[in-house]
Design a protein around this motif. Structure first.
Motif, PDB file in Angstrom:
ATOM      1  N   GLU A 166     -48.594  55.129  64.828  1.00 45.38           N
ATOM      2  CA  GLU A 166     -48.155  56.513  64.958  1.00 45.38           C
ATOM      3  C   GLU A 166     -49.319  57.401  65.394  1.00 45.38           C
ATOM      4  O   GLU A 166     -50.458  57.208  64.948  1.00 45.38           O
ATOM      5  CB  GLU A 166     -47.596  57.033  63.632  1.00 45.38           C
ATOM      6  N   PRO A 167     -49.058  58.396  66.231  1.00 47.72           N
ATOM      7  CA  PRO A 167     -50.114  59.330  66.635  1.00 47.72           C
ATOM      8  C   PRO A 167     -50.216  60.483  65.641  1.00 47.72           C
ATOM      9  O   PRO A 167     -49.454  60.559  64.670  1.00 47.72           O
ATOM     10  CB  PRO A 167     -49.618  59.832  67.984  1.00 47.72           C
ATOM     11  N   SER A 168     -51.121  61.388  65.899  1.00 46.65           N
ATOM     12  CA  SER A 168     -51.179  62.657  65.183  1.00 46.65           C
ATOM     13  C   SER A 168     -51.270  63.765  66.222  1.00 46.65           C
ATOM     14  O   SER A 168     -51.311  63.499  67.432  1.00 46.65           O
ATOM     15  CB  SER A 168     -52.389  62.704  64.247  1.00 46.65           C
ATOM     16  N   ALA A 169     -51.330  64.989  65.756  1.00 39.25           N
ATOM     17  CA  ALA A 169     -51.381  66.117  66.689  1.00 39.25           C
ATOM     18  C   ALA A 169     -52.639  66.096  67.535  1.00 39.25           C
ATOM     19  O   ALA A 169     -52.658  66.653  68.647  1.00 39.25           O
ATOM     20  CB  ALA A 169     -51.287  67.429  65.914  1.00 39.25           C
ATOM     21  N   THR A 170     -53.693  65.451  67.026  1.00 39.74           N
ATOM     22  CA  THR A 170     -54.974  65.452  67.742  1.00 39.74           C
ATOM     23  C   THR A 170     -55.449  64.076  68.165  1.00 39.74           C
ATOM     24  O   THR A 170     -56.447  63.968  68.879  1.00 39.74           O
ATOM     25  CB  THR A 170     -56.061  66.098  66.864  1.00 39.74           C
ATOM     26  N   VAL A 171     -54.772  63.006  67.737  1.00 35.99           N
ATOM     27  CA  VAL A 171     -55.233  61.651  68.023  1.00 35.99           C
ATOM     28  C   VAL A 171     -54.188  60.903  68.845  1.00 35.99           C
ATOM     29  O   VAL A 171     -53.012  60.833  68.471  1.00 35.99           O
ATOM     30  CB  VAL A 171     -55.533  60.865  66.729  1.00 35.99           C
ATOM     31  N   SER A 172     -54.628  60.353  69.974  1.00 38.34           N
ATOM     32  CA  SER A 172     -53.789  59.509  70.824  1.00 38.34           C
ATOM     33  C   SER A 172     -54.284  58.073  70.679  1.00 38.34           C
ATOM     34  O   SER A 172     -55.178  57.638  71.415  1.00 38.34           O
ATOM     35  CB  SER A 172     -53.887  59.964  72.287  1.00 38.34           C
ATOM     36  N   PRO A 173     -53.737  57.320  69.734  1.00 35.51           N
ATOM     37  CA  PRO A 173     -54.283  55.992  69.460  1.00 35.51           C
ATOM     38  C   PRO A 173     -53.967  54.976  70.540  1.00 35.51           C
ATOM     39  O   PRO A 173     -52.945  55.067  71.233  1.00 35.51           O
ATOM     40  CB  PRO A 173     -53.609  55.601  68.133  1.00 35.51           C
ATOM     41  N   SER A 174     -54.850  54.010  70.698  1.00 40.48           N
ATOM     42  CA  SER A 174     -54.636  52.883  71.601  1.00 40.48           C
ATOM     43  C   SER A 174     -55.021  51.625  70.854  1.00 40.48           C
ATOM     44  O   SER A 174     -55.868  51.647  69.956  1.00 40.48           O
ATOM     45  CB  SER A 174     -55.473  53.031  72.872  1.00 40.48           C
ATOM     46  N   TRP A 175     -54.397  50.500  71.226  1.00 36.93           N
ATOM     47  CA  TRP A 175     -54.685  49.248  70.524  1.00 36.93           C
ATOM     48  C   TRP A 175     -54.461  48.060  71.447  1.00 36.93           C
ATOM     49  O   TRP A 175     -53.744  48.142  72.440  1.00 36.93           O
ATOM     50  CB  TRP A 175     -53.858  49.127  69.248  1.00 36.93           C
ATOM     51  N   HIS A 176     -55.101  46.961  71.094  1.00 36.73           N
ATOM     52  CA  HIS A 176     -55.108  45.743  71.907  1.00 36.73           C
ATOM     53  C   HIS A 176     -54.485  44.605  71.108  1.00 36.73           C
ATOM     54  O   HIS A 176     -54.760  44.455  69.917  1.00 36.73           O
ATOM     55  CB  HIS A 176     -56.550  45.397  72.294  1.00 36.73           C
ATOM     56  N   ILE A 177     -53.675  43.794  71.778  1.00 32.90           N
ATOM     57  CA  ILE A 177     -52.982  42.674  71.156  1.00 32.90           C
ATOM     58  C   ILE A 177     -53.362  41.385  71.870  1.00 32.90           C
ATOM     59  O   ILE A 177     -53.435  41.347  73.103  1.00 32.90           O
ATOM     60  CB  ILE A 177     -51.449  42.858  71.238  1.00 32.90           C
TER      61      ILE A 177
END
Length: 596
Positions: free
Chosen positions: A125-136
């Motif tokens: 889930e994101p937040s108002a200020t964080v755009s998360p990214s992830w690797h699989i």
């Protein structure tokens, strides 16, 4: 030491000889440093990467830059790599996802190829200020037979983007092929894969009750030596928090979901029980308290592992040339379980038809039944006490097939146990619920080839522990003031393969997270949070010198520390290329009944 293996196949010792003896230290890879930035709010997990064999790789892009804004299909086309042949030592799926800053639910994500599931997980889930990214990363070498031919596929990631839910999810995925060479022999992959999914394009199937089933009728090859079913069962909707549910009779009093807490996957062939799989309590990144999972999600949350059910004792039945209904159900399902599976089979290369028999199946007479001990008390509206749920059973399946190499006898003995104790403290000032749950599996498989063959034994022990506490506090006017939550979640698996008293291979995996947070409320709405902290610890070791350790610590929603090499010699992660440090199914080298 001499090395013997069948033409076109190799097993544990052949792979070890080619790597340890021939290539020495170059056969081991050192895991990279975490590469995380202390103070970052981006996703940080302790899970290991997929170890890679030596040699130059070929990459095939499955899709790139897909955006997921709704529930539309996202198809793609696949063609085998050029210049890499069709003999591979390993194939790895790599995927990268991100979500824009804003508001968005966690979403279920899956990737399908030829109707088969090659990836299943959820999103951050994101937040108002964080755009998360992830690797699989996933080892998909078992799908080699599928990957040798062009296929159609699709990525499924249903999402809603509107004026309220603004996070747009994007993703790309590729396959990385490692051609077999003298240092990294051809993987002993299954000869065929048969998907159990929602149609030819793939997709999970929703099971809403304990009697619902995902059933597919298959006419299989008539020369199967071994068969394994990889099972996924993910609770959604009313079953997202299945481990917190109580029997219907106590749901009103406990102010909790009904249906009980017991869940177990049932596998059947033509209506007869053939195997079981435990259900892992995956917690999504929006589960219980979203802040607990930022930036480190729960165990396997972003990348589920399937549970492998050994159906080899039923090979003779599957070889009769008749259609057979292979089905998956979830005992206790009470809302929505998303399920899918892949059936992998190994075939005799020298005979078109194998005969044999199923010689034992004590599971057929053992229905899945849980006992409940209700000790809730109600004293003038002040409720306390506990509800305990327990289930345990032991069973045996056995059978044989007569192959070109002689008779192969397989005998599987398994004990599965489930315990869930839920404690409650409910009064005008608070609602608190505690969960102490443990699922265990002890499985022993003995395989003997020929009248004088030596028995090869594999022993597996699995633990799925979950401890959680959550609730709300109220002021004198009955307004919510806070919601403290804490979760300790784990996954451990020990595996031993031996001949007599000689241990050929042993591996141990342990993955755990401990996290907590407290939500604050103003006028009934969340107004903040405090005390966020988490620690994920991942450990892997085997008897061949592989070792991996990583610790990831967070506080106040950012990474505070990340260290590699925990419990490893000289504090250094070292993984042999063919190991499965994440504990994903590993038929080719560790579950192969052959000696070599």
């Amino acid at each position: 030491m001499s090395v013997i293996h069948r033409a076109g196949r190799h097993g544990l010792w052949a792979g070890l000889f080619g790597c340890v003896v021939a290539c020495g230290a170059s056969g081991a890879i050192a895991a990279t440093s975490p590469g995380f930035n202390v103070g970052s709010a981006n996703v940080a997990i302790a899970d290991p990467p997929v170890p890679r064999p030596p040699g130059k790789a070929c990459t095939v892009q499955l899709f790139s830059g897909f955006t997921f804004r709704d529930f539309s299909d996202h198809p793609y086309s696949y063609a085998p790599p050029t210049g890499c042949g069709t003999s591979w030592s390993k194939v790895v799926l790599e995927a990268d996802f991100s979500v824009t800053a804003g508001r968005q639910f966690d979403r279920t994500a899956s990737v399908w190829l030829g109707g088969a599931n090659v990836y299943f997980g959820t999103t951050q889930e994101p937040s108002a200020t964080v755009s998360p990214s992830w690797h699989i990363e996933r080892d998909v070498s078992d799908f080699a037979s599928l990957l040798r031919n062009p296929q159609t596929g699709q990525a499924i990631l249903g999402n809603v983007v509107d004026g309220t839910y603004t996070g747009v999810i994007s993703g790309s995925a590729r396959l990385v092929f490692y051609p077999a060479n003298v240092l990294a022999p051809k993987v002993d992959a299954p000869d065929a894969v048969f998907p159990l999914s929602d149609g030819t394009a793939g997709g999970t199937v929703a099971l809403n009750t304990g009697t619902d089933q995902l059933s597919r009728t298959l006419t299989l090859p008539t020369n199967i030596e071994r068969a394994y079913l990889d099972v996924f069962a993910q609770g959604q909707g009313g079953d997202e928090f299945w481990y917190s549910c109580v029997p219907d009779a106590q749901s009103t009093e406990a102010q909790s979901c009904g249906g009980g807490a017991y869940r177990e996957v049932q596998v059947s062939i033509d209506g007869q029980p053939a195997g079981v799989a435990p259900v892992y309590p995956w917690i999504f990144t929006g589960g219980i308290d979203p802040y607990m999972w930022r930036p480190t999600p729960g165990v396997q949350t972003l990348n589920f592992l399937p549970y492998r059910v050994d159906l080899t004792p039923f090979a003779a039945l599957l070889n009769d040339g008749k259609p057979h209904a292979l089905a998956i159900g979830v005992t206790g399902a009470n809302g929505n379980f998303a399920v899918t599976g892949n059936l992998f089979v190994y075939q005799d290369p020298h005979r078109k038809v194998l005969t044999g028999a199923v010689t034992a199946n004590t599971l057929a007479g053992q229905p899945a039944v849980a006992s409940v001990d209700n000790r809730l008390t109600d004293n003038a509206g002040v409720i306390g006490g506990a509800i305990a749920t327990h289930a345990s059973r032991s069973f045996r399946t056995a059978g044989y097939v007569d192959t070109s190499r002689g008779r192969i006898v397989t005998d599987v003995n398994q004990t599965v146990a489930f315990d869930n104790t839920q404690s409650f403290a409910i009064d005008p000032s608070r609602y608190l619920q505690g969960i102490d749950q443990l699922t265990t599996v002890d499985s022993t498989t003995k395989t003997r080839q020929g009248p004088f063959g030596i028995a090869v034994t594999t022993e597996t022990h699995v633990d799925y522990p979950l401890k959680a506490s959550f609730g709300t506090t109220f002021d004198g006017a009955g307004n919510v003031t806070g919601a403290p939550s804490a979760v300790t979640q784990g996954f451990s698996r020990s595996f031993v393969k031996k001949v007599g008293g000689l241990v050929l291979y042993r591996s141990d995996v342990d993955n755990s997270i401990d996290t907590a947070d407290t939500l604050a409320f103003t006028n009934g709405a969340v107004s903040g949070h405090s005390g966020q902290r988490s620690t994920q610890v991942f450990r892997f070791k085997d008897n061949l010198g592989s070792c991996y350790g990583r610790d990831v610590v967070t506080a106040a929603g950012v990474l505070s520390a990340a260290t590699d090499g925990g419990d490893c010699a000289r504090g250094r992660n070292t993984l042999l290329w063919f190991t499965h440090p994440d504990s994903s199914p590993d038929t080719s080298r560790t579950e192969d009944p052959g000696l070599f």
